[in-house]
Write a protein that holds these residues in place. Structure first.
Motif, PDB file in Angstrom:
ATOM      1  N   ARG A  43       0.840  -1.193   0.000  1.00 36.66           N
ATOM      2  CA  ARG A  43       0.000   0.000   0.000  1.00 36.66           C
ATOM      3  C   ARG A  43       0.875   1.243   0.000  1.00 36.66           C
ATOM      4  NH1 ARG A  43      -2.249   3.330   4.074  1.00 36.66           N
ATOM      5  NH2 ARG A  43      -3.951   4.590   3.216  1.00 36.66           N
ATOM      6  N   PHE A  44       0.531   2.180  -0.891  1.00 37.71           N
ATOM      7  CA  PHE A  44       1.325   3.397  -1.023  1.00 37.71           C
ATOM      8  C   PHE A  44       0.451   4.535  -1.518  1.00 37.71           C
ATOM      9  CE2 PHE A  44       3.790   6.332  -3.678  1.00 37.71           C
ATOM     10  CZ  PHE A  44       4.781   6.714  -2.777  1.00 37.71           C
ATOM     11  N   GLU A  45       0.589   5.687  -0.869  1.00 36.10           N
ATOM     12  CA  GLU A  45      -0.055   6.908  -1.334  1.00 36.10           C
ATOM     13  C   GLU A  45       0.923   8.051  -1.142  1.00 36.10           C
ATOM     14  OE1 GLU A  45      -4.073   7.811  -0.778  1.00 36.10           O
ATOM     15  OE2 GLU A  45      -4.624   5.841   0.018  1.00 36.10           O
ATOM     16  N   TRP A  46       1.104   8.842  -2.202  1.00 33.71           N
ATOM     17  CA  TRP A  46       2.012   9.980  -2.109  1.00 33.71           C
ATOM     18  C   TRP A  46       1.616  10.908  -0.967  1.00 33.71           C
ATOM     19  CZ3 TRP A  46       6.513   9.954  -4.392  1.00 33.71           C
ATOM     20  CH2 TRP A  46       6.692   9.273  -5.588  1.00 33.71           C
ATOM     21  N   PRO A  49       2.305   9.950   4.259  1.00 38.75           N
ATOM     22  CA  PRO A  49       3.661   9.544   4.657  1.00 38.75           C
ATOM     23  C   PRO A  49       3.701   8.281   5.501  1.00 38.75           C
ATOM     24  CG  PRO A  49       3.382  11.912   4.909  1.00 38.75           C
ATOM     25  CD  PRO A  49       2.018  11.357   4.608  1.00 38.75           C
ATOM     26  N   ALA A  50       2.591   7.914   6.126  1.00 33.11           N
ATOM     27  CA  ALA A  50       2.563   6.694   6.934  1.00 33.11           C
ATOM     28  C   ALA A  50       2.765   5.448   6.080  1.00 33.11           C
ATOM     29  CB  ALA A  50       1.240   6.607   7.696  1.00 33.11           C
ATOM     30  N   THR A  51       2.558   5.558   4.768  1.00 31.11           N
ATOM     31  CA  THR A  51       2.738   4.403   3.884  1.00 31.11           C
ATOM     32  C   THR A  51       4.148   4.324   3.305  1.00 31.11           C
ATOM     33  OG1 THR A  51       2.047   5.563   1.847  1.00 31.11           O
ATOM     34  CG2 THR A  51       0.307   4.581   3.212  1.00 31.11           C
ATOM     35  N   HIS A  52       4.970   5.321   3.529  1.00 32.02           N
ATOM     36  CA  HIS A  52       6.255   5.402   2.855  1.00 32.02           C
ATOM     37  C   HIS A  52       7.298   4.441   3.407  1.00 32.02           C
ATOM     38  CE1 HIS A  52       5.219   9.793   1.496  1.00 32.02           C
ATOM     39  NE2 HIS A  52       4.397   8.895   1.009  1.00 32.02           N
ATOM     40  N   ALA A  53       7.342   4.282   4.721  1.00 29.12           N
ATOM     41  CA  ALA A  53       8.392   3.455   5.322  1.00 29.12           C
ATOM     42  C   ALA A  53       8.298   2.009   4.861  1.00 29.12           C
ATOM     43  CB  ALA A  53       8.318   3.544   6.840  1.00 29.12           C
ATOM     44  N   ALA A  54       7.112   1.439   4.897  1.00 23.65           N
ATOM     45  CA  ALA A  54       6.945   0.044   4.504  1.00 23.65           C
ATOM     46  C   ALA A  54       7.249  -0.135   3.017  1.00 23.65           C
ATOM     47  CB  ALA A  54       5.526  -0.422   4.807  1.00 23.65           C
ATOM     48  N   ALA A  55       6.866   0.845   2.199  1.00 19.44           N
ATOM     49  CA  ALA A  55       7.124   0.746   0.765  1.00 19.44           C
ATOM     50  C   ALA A  55       8.622   0.707   0.478  1.00 19.44           C
ATOM     51  CB  ALA A  55       6.475   1.910   0.037  1.00 19.44           C
ATOM     52  N   PRO A  79       8.248  14.630   0.660  1.00 23.43           N
ATOM     53  CA  PRO A  79       8.440  13.825   1.874  1.00 23.43           C
ATOM     54  C   PRO A  79       8.944  12.416   1.567  1.00 23.43           C
ATOM     55  CG  PRO A  79       6.411  15.070   2.024  1.00 23.43           C
ATOM     56  CD  PRO A  79       6.904  15.236   0.615  1.00 23.43           C
ATOM     57  N   PHE A  80       8.407  11.807   0.518  1.00 16.72           N
ATOM     58  CA  PHE A  80       8.875  10.478   0.130  1.00 16.72           C
ATOM     59  C   PHE A  80      10.297  10.536  -0.401  1.00 16.72           C
ATOM     60  CE2 PHE A  80       9.513   7.256  -3.151  1.00 16.72           C
ATOM     61  CZ  PHE A  80       9.246   6.092  -2.450  1.00 16.72           C
ATOM     62  N   LEU A  81      10.596  11.514  -1.231  1.00 19.94           N
ATOM     63  CA  LEU A  81      11.934  11.636  -1.804  1.00 19.94           C
ATOM     64  C   LEU A  81      12.988  11.840  -0.729  1.00 19.94           C
ATOM     65  CD1 LEU A  81      11.104  13.948  -4.857  1.00 19.94           C
ATOM     66  CD2 LEU A  81      11.620  11.500  -4.934  1.00 19.94           C
ATOM     67  N   GLU A  82      12.674  12.633   0.279  1.00 20.14           N
ATOM     68  CA  GLU A  82      13.615  12.865   1.381  1.00 20.14           C
ATOM     69  C   GLU A  82      13.950  11.565   2.085  1.00 20.14           C
ATOM     70  OE1 GLU A  82      15.236  15.460   2.167  1.00 20.14           O
ATOM     71  OE2 GLU A  82      14.150  17.283   1.627  1.00 20.14           O
ATOM     72  N   ARG A  83      12.943  10.741   2.306  1.00 22.39           N
ATOM     73  CA  ARG A  83      13.187   9.449   2.954  1.00 22.39           C
ATOM     74  C   ARG A  83      13.955   8.515   2.023  1.00 22.39           C
ATOM     75  NH1 ARG A  83      10.833   6.094   7.036  1.00 22.39           N
ATOM     76  NH2 ARG A  83       9.369   7.737   7.633  1.00 22.39           N
ATOM     77  N   ALA A  84      13.575   8.501   0.749  1.00 25.87           N
ATOM     78  CA  ALA A  84      14.208   7.584  -0.196  1.00 25.87           C
ATOM     79  C   ALA A  84      15.690   7.887  -0.375  1.00 25.87           C
ATOM     80  CB  ALA A  84      13.484   7.649  -1.539  1.00 25.87           C
ATOM     81  N   ARG A  85      16.064   9.155  -0.416  1.00 32.63           N
ATOM     82  CA  ARG A  85      17.472   9.484  -0.695  1.00 32.63           C
ATOM     83  C   ARG A  85      18.396   9.071   0.440  1.00 32.63           C
ATOM     84  NH1 ARG A  85      20.007  14.410   0.944  1.00 32.63           N
ATOM     85  NH2 ARG A  85      18.757  15.603   2.438  1.00 32.63           N
ATOM     86  N   THR A  86      17.862   8.918   1.634  1.00 36.60           N
ATOM     87  CA  THR A  86      18.681   8.482   2.762  1.00 36.60           C
ATOM     88  C   THR A  86      18.580   6.987   3.015  1.00 36.60           C
ATOM     89  OG1 THR A  86      16.904   8.946   4.349  1.00 36.60           O
ATOM     90  CG2 THR A  86      18.454  10.727   3.881  1.00 36.60           C
ATOM     91  N   GLN A  87      17.490   6.370   2.555  1.00 32.29           N
ATOM     92  CA  GLN A  87      17.241   4.964   2.885  1.00 32.29           C
ATOM     93  C   GLN A  87      17.591   4.009   1.749  1.00 32.29           C
ATOM     94  OE1 GLN A  87      13.488   4.493   4.904  1.00 32.29           O
ATOM     95  NE2 GLN A  87      13.302   2.330   4.335  1.00 32.29           N
ATOM     96  N   VAL A  88      17.538   4.487   0.505  1.00 35.94           N
ATOM     97  CA  VAL A  88      17.742   3.601  -0.647  1.00 35.94           C
ATOM     98  C   VAL A  88      19.186   3.706  -1.116  1.00 35.94           C
ATOM     99  CG1 VAL A  88      17.037   3.132  -3.020  1.00 35.94           C
ATOM    100  CG2 VAL A  88      15.329   3.851  -1.339  1.00 35.94           C
ATOM    101  N   PRO A  89      19.920   2.585  -1.169  1.00 36.86           N
ATOM    102  CA  PRO A  89      21.328   2.650  -1.568  1.00 36.86           C
ATOM    103  C   PRO A  89      21.550   2.818  -3.066  1.00 36.86           C
ATOM    104  CG  PRO A  89      20.693   0.380  -1.124  1.00 36.86           C
ATOM    105  CD  PRO A  89      19.515   1.227  -0.745  1.00 36.86           C
ATOM    106  N   GLY A  90      20.543   2.490  -3.856  1.00 32.61           N
ATOM    107  CA  GLY A  90      20.702   2.542  -5.302  1.00 32.61           C
ATOM    108  C   GLY A  90      20.089   3.778  -5.921  1.00 32.61           C
TER     109      GLY A  90
END
Length: 279
Positions: A43-46, A49-55, A79-90
Motif C-alpha cells: 500500500r502506497f499513497e504519495w 507519509p505513513a505508507t512510505h516506510a513500509a514501501a 516527503p517520500f523523496l527525502e526518505r528515499a534518498r537516505t534509505q535507498v542505496p541505489g
C-alpha cells in the motif's frame, strides 16, 4: 542485499512494463499501489507519509511516477523523496517528459530536486507514447476514422512504452550508468498525417488526421470531463508540437539498451487485438 526495486505507478503504462523487465532479470519488483491485492504489492499513497516506510523497506532502487491527480509534483512527492534518498542505496529513476526541462513545472521541479539532492539518479524524458493510439485515440480511430490533434504538420518521434521500460530497467540495475537525464525518442519523427496513413494501412480502413485548433481541441477535452485549465494545457502541448518542439531524434534507447527503438510499424503490428483489421 538482494536487489528489490520499488515501482510506483505500477499499474500504469510504463510501471507494469518496468516490473516485467525486472522480473526477466530475476529482480523482484515491489508494486506500490493504493489498493494492494496480490503478493509483491504494498500500500502506497504519495499524500500519506505513513505508507512510505513500509514501501521503502529493503528496496535497492525506486522507479518514480508522479501522481496523476496533482500538478504541483514536488510539493506532494518531497516527503517520500527525502526518505528515499537516505534509505535507498541505489538509484532513483524519475519518469518525466521530453517537454519538461529541469526546474520547469510539474516533474521538472522533481528533476531539479533529484539533481541537487540524490546521490544516484536518472531522469527519463520520453516523447509521446505510441500507446496513445491504442488508448485515448482508439475510439475515435475505430468509430470515426479520425485522429484528432492540433499538431498541424508538426513531427513527433513517438516511442514505444516498452522501450522506456527497457531503459528504466537498465538505469535501475546498472550502477555504472552516470547520473543524468535522457531524452528518449523513437527512430522516426512523424506527422499525425503520416501516423493516420500508417494506421489506415494496418487496419484496412480509412483513418485521417482531423485537424483542430488549440481552442477546438481544448473544448473537445473539456467535453470528456477534463477540467478546462488542464484541457488548455494539453491543447497547448499540441500547439507546441505544431511549432516544432518535438521534432528531434535521439539514440538513447539503443545506446543504453543495446538494441534499436521500436518503429511505429512494429508497434502497430503488435497491437492486432486493440486495432483489428477490418474483416
Amino acid at each position: 542485499m538482494d536487489e528489490q526495486i520499488l515501482v510506483t505507478g505500477g499499474a500504469g503504462k510504463t510501471g507494469q512494463l518496468v516490473a516485467g523487465q525486472l522480473a526477466r532479470r530475476g529482480i523482484a519488483a515491489r508494486i506500490a499501489t493504493r489498493r494492494p491485492c496480490a503478493t509483491g504489492q504494498v500500500r502506497f499513497e504519495w499524500n500519506d507519509p505513513a505508507t512510505h516506510a513500509a514501501a521503502l523497506e529493503s528496496v535497492t532502487g525506486v522507479y518514480l511516477v508522479a501522481p496523476t491527480d496533482q500538478t504541483e509534483h514536488l510539493a506532494v512527492m518531497r516527503p517520500f523523496l527525502e526518505r528515499a534518498r537516505t534509505q535507498v542505496p541505489g538509484r532513483l529513476v524519475l519518469l518525466s517528459a521530453s517537454s519538461l526541462e529541469a526546474g520547469g513545472p510539474m516533474m521538472g521541479e522533481v528533476h531539479a530536486w533529484l539533481s541537487a539532492h540524490a546521490a544516484l539518479w536518472t531522469v527519463l524524458r520520453p516523447t509521446w507514447f505510441m500507446q496513445n493510439f491504442t488508448t485515448q485515440h482508439r475510439q475515435a480511430i475505430l468509430e470515426e476514422g479520425c485522429l484528432y490533434s492540433a499538431t498541424g504538420d508538426g513531427r513527433v518521434p513517438f516511442i514505444d512504452a516498452a522501450d522506456i521500460a527497457a531503459v528504466a530497467a537498465e538505469a535501475l540495475t546498472d550502477s555504472a550508468l552516470p547520473s543524468g537525464e535522457h531524452v528518449l525518442t523513437g527512430p522516426e519523427a512523424l506527422t499525425y498525417d503520416e501516423v493516420a496513413y500508417a494506421v489506415s494501412a494496418r487496419i484496412g480502413r480509412a483513418v485521417r488526421h482531423c485537424r483542430l485548433s488549440a481552442n477546438e481541441l481544448a473544448a473537445r477535452y473539456a467535453g470528456f470531463g477534463i477540467p478546462r485549465s488542464y484541457a488548455l494545457t494539453l491543447a497547448g502541448m499540441d500547439e507546441a508540437i505544431a511549432q516544432g518542439s518535438e521534432d528531434r531524434i535521439t539514440m538513447e534507447v539503443e545506446r543504453i539498451t543495446g538494441r534499436p527503438a521500436n518503429t511505429l510499424a512494429g508497434f502497430l503490428e503488435s497491437q492486432r487485438d486493440l486495432l483489428p483489421v477490418r474483416s
